[in-house]
Structures are given as C-alpha cells and as structure tokens.
Enzyme design. Structure first.
Site, mmCIF file in Angstrom:
data_model
loop_
_atom_site.group_PDB
_atom_site.id
_atom_site.type_symbol
_atom_site.label_atom_id
_atom_site.label_comp_id
_atom_site.label_asym_id
_atom_site.label_seq_id
_atom_site.Cartn_x
_atom_site.Cartn_y
_atom_site.Cartn_z
ATOM 1 N N GLU A 38 0.721 -1.395 0.106
ATOM 2 C CA GLU A 38 0.058 0.039 -0.077
ATOM 3 C C GLU A 38 1.076 1.211 -0.180
ATOM 4 O OE1 GLU A 38 -3.099 -2.478 2.694
ATOM 5 O OE2 GLU A 38 -2.206 -0.618 3.560
ATOM 6 N N LEU A 67 -5.803 -1.602 -0.511
ATOM 7 C CA LEU A 67 -5.929 -1.620 0.977
ATOM 8 C C LEU A 67 -6.577 -3.015 1.450
ATOM 9 C CD1 LEU A 67 -6.999 1.705 2.359
ATOM 10 C CD2 LEU A 67 -4.726 0.856 1.777
ATOM 11 N N GLU A 69 -4.788 -6.416 3.123
ATOM 12 C CA GLU A 69 -3.409 -7.214 3.425
ATOM 13 C C GLU A 69 -3.768 -8.527 2.826
ATOM 14 O OE1 GLU A 69 -3.294 -3.522 5.572
ATOM 15 O OE2 GLU A 69 -5.124 -4.913 5.433
ATOM 16 N N GLN A 91 2.196 -2.283 5.980
ATOM 17 C CA GLN A 91 2.573 -1.001 6.644
ATOM 18 C C GLN A 91 2.974 -0.816 7.925
ATOM 19 O OE1 GLN A 91 -0.337 2.253 5.673
ATOM 20 N NE2 GLN A 91 0.456 2.593 3.806
ATOM 21 N N PHE A 95 -1.131 -4.355 11.208
ATOM 22 C CA PHE A 95 -2.082 -4.604 9.994
ATOM 23 C C PHE A 95 -2.154 -6.012 9.461
ATOM 24 C CE2 PHE A 95 -1.623 0.010 9.079
ATOM 25 C CZ PHE A 95 -2.198 0.467 10.085
ATOM 26 N N ILE A 96 -1.106 -6.951 10.036
ATOM 27 C CA ILE A 96 -0.981 -8.099 9.315
ATOM 28 C C ILE A 96 -2.332 -9.165 9.609
ATOM 29 C CG2 ILE A 96 0.292 -9.258 10.928
ATOM 30 C CD1 ILE A 96 2.318 -10.070 8.896
ATOM 31 N N PRO A 98 -5.348 -9.497 9.095
ATOM 32 C CA PRO A 98 -6.225 -10.017 7.995
ATOM 33 C C PRO A 98 -5.726 -10.922 7.105
ATOM 34 C CG PRO A 98 -6.590 -7.561 8.168
ATOM 35 C CD PRO A 98 -5.404 -8.002 9.137
ATOM 36 N N HIS A 138 -0.733 0.209 15.650
ATOM 37 C CA HIS A 138 0.660 0.292 14.837
ATOM 38 C C HIS A 138 1.783 0.014 15.529
ATOM 39 C CE1 HIS A 138 -2.497 3.250 12.910
ATOM 40 N NE2 HIS A 138 -1.653 3.320 11.964
#
Length: 335
Positions: A38, A67, A69, A91, A95-96, A98, A138
């Site tokens: 992304e 967007l 993953e 990113q 966020f990993i 999914p 994050h």
C-alpha cells in the site's frame, strides 16, 4: 572495510536506507523480484523504504495495491508459485492480522502440501514496535504468532549492515520469510554498509560485546537498550556482559545461546513483545535443554506487559528500558 584483501566501498546508511539499498540491489540483478504494498510506489511507502524504486523499475515491478492485506499476501503467494520473488510490505505489523489466514493456511504449508514440488519464495516486510507514538494497533510486536508457524522464517535485524544482508538473504531464500523492521531503529543512527550484494546468514546470531559474567539476549529495538544497560553495569559494578543479538527468531541460533550461557552461567532475555508466549520462553527452553547444569542463578526476562500497547502517555512505561534491564542483570549477578 576489506574482504580478502580487496577494499569494499561503503556508504553510511540508516536502517531504512539499508532496506531500500537491499531492495534496489536485488531488483537490479533479478527481474523476478516484485514489490507489492500500500502506497509503496509513488509515495515510496509510509516510511519511504521504497522511495524512488517505482521511478527506477516501473509500475509493473513496484506495485501500489488496494488496502487489503489478505489480497497482498494472497497475490504474493500466487506470484511466488509462478516464478516470481514477491516482497510484500505490510505498512505496520499490527495490520498483518487480516493476512494471517493466507500465511498460516497457504504460504507456510505449500512445500509440505506438494511434497516439495512447489515452494513459496516470498518476503513479508513488516515495520513493528512501540516507541514512536503511533496510534493504536500500529505498535504491535507479535513475532510469536509466526515463530509458532512451521514453514516461515522470522528475521529481525537491529543494524543497517544486518538489515541489508539479511533482507537480501531473505529474498533469495526458497521459503517464506517474515522480515521485521523496528520503527524505533529506522532512523536512529547510521552505519557503514557495503555497496553491492552481500548476505547475512539467516538463523545465526551475533555477539555484540563479549563478557564472561552474564549473557544478555535481545533483538531488534531492544539491542541498543541491552547494550546501554550493559555499559552502565560495567561502569557501576565491573560486570562484563556477553550481549547477543539473535537476529533470527525462527529458527533460533541454539549454538550461540548455549555457548554464551555455558561461558557465563547467567542470562537475561530482553524483548518488547508481551511476556506470555514471548520468544524469550523459547530461549529459556534452549538454555534449560543445553546448559541447565551451567547456571549459577535463575534466568531473568525483561519484556513488555501482557496488555495491548498503550497510548502515548504510557508507551514508554510499557517498553523495557535501560533501568529495567540493569535491575534484571543486578538481580541475576547478586543472586
């Protein structure tokens, strides 16, 4: 820097610049290396780790994705099965989630599922960790979700030199590699990094400082914290620490762990992930299996707490710091 009598040209780089340099080096040499993620193209990624690469190699090799993953990793698996070497950027490590199903169910199992007829040469780059005042999710450090997943290697460099060499080694590995990049270390300092291609072996730790009194194990952002704490206990108490940067979290370097503890008889393990289920437990198990009769004191761990990484005002309290590591070293030394 010299190698076999030949002077090697180096550049002083930050860790994130070393990542960019590694990607550029391999992409020049191997057309099958494709980057996906992304905002990694025109914008160069949220941390600018891919800055300038789309302009140099084109939109077909540096691909801005939706967007998604799960989509990024799913597409990467398909590409890896068809002759490409995808390097997928997530990113932030938080966020990993999914994409977890794609990694667990497919990326890590295809070699076994096909009796090694097919393999999945892909890298997942994931910036991780707290200490930069990022929003919720994050700052996660969840490496153990993947060290418990046979079929994928987990790498976590703490220096620019290692970051470049390990990333090149990861891209050329025939199996999936999760490549963790510390947000705190991205621009915290510079180091001489050789130009061109070189590799740092995956699965091998590194001795940062040598000492006979106690072994201190760390990785990623905790390495500078451990080194600073060891410098202070040496000044205050004359304690000489064997500081080991494990660099690879799966597979762990059992030899360097055993050799160090058998030399010192004491150990402290430092990581910023939650205490329960942390990689420190695996290091402990290796010490018990290989070096239990050498121990002179119980092993201490310095870790994050078993809570989600808190917001800004409590973030520094959550993270292991120099003082906490010093207390653990002193407790073990004066047991």
């Amino acid at each position: 820097m010299t190698t076999t009598g030949t002077k090697v040209k180096t550049n002083k780089l930050t860790l994130v610049q070393a990542v960019t340099d590694a990607l550029r080096t391999v992409m020049k040499e191997q057309e099958e290396v494709i980057l996906l993620g992304e905002d990694i193209g025109k914008n160069g990624g949220v941390f600018r780790a891919t800055d300038g690469l789309q302009a140099q190699f084109g939109e077909k090799r540096v691909i801005d994705t939706p967007l998604s993953e799960a989509g990024i990793i799913g597409v990467s698996i398909g590409m890896a099965l068809n002759g490409f070497k995808p390097v997928a950027e997530i990113q932030f490590m938080g966020f990993i989630y999914p994409a977890y199903e794609q990694i667990m169910t497919h990326a890590t199992r295809i070699r076994m599922r096909t009796m090694s007829k097919y393999h999945v040469p892909m890298v997942i780059r994931a910036p991780y960790g707290a200490g930069v005042h990022a929003p919720e999710i994050h700052s996660d450090s969840v490496e153990t979700l993947f060290t418990h997943m046979p079929g994928i290697k987990v790498v976590c460099p703490s220096s620019p030199y290692d970051a470049k060499g390990l990333l090149i080694a990861a891209i050329e590995d025939p199996d999936p590699v999760l490549f963790m990049e510390s947000l705190r270390l991205y621009r915290s300092g510079k180091e001489e990094v050789p130009e061109g291609k070189y590799k740092v072996e995956i699965g091998k730790g590194k001795t940062i400082t040598s000492g006979n009194d106690i072994s201190v194990f760390a990785w990623g952002a905790m390495v500078p914290v451990a080194v600073k704490a060891c410098e202070e206990v040496k000044k205050e108490h004359g304690i000489n620490c064997d500081v080991i940067d494990l660099r690879t979290l799966y597979p762990l370097d059992k030899d360097i762990i055993a050799d160090s503890v058998q030399k010192t008889g004491r150990a402290v393990i430092v990581h910023e992930a939650h205490a329960t289920g942390g990689v420190s437990n695996d290091v402990l198990a290796i010490i018990n299996e290989t070096s239990f009769l050498y121990l002179k004191a119980p092993i201490e761990r310095v870790t994050g707490f078993d809570v989600p990484v808190p917001f800004y005002s409590l973030e520094n309290h959550y993270l292991p710091n120099v003082e906490r590591v010093k207390i653990a070293i002193e407790k073990t030394m004066f047991f």
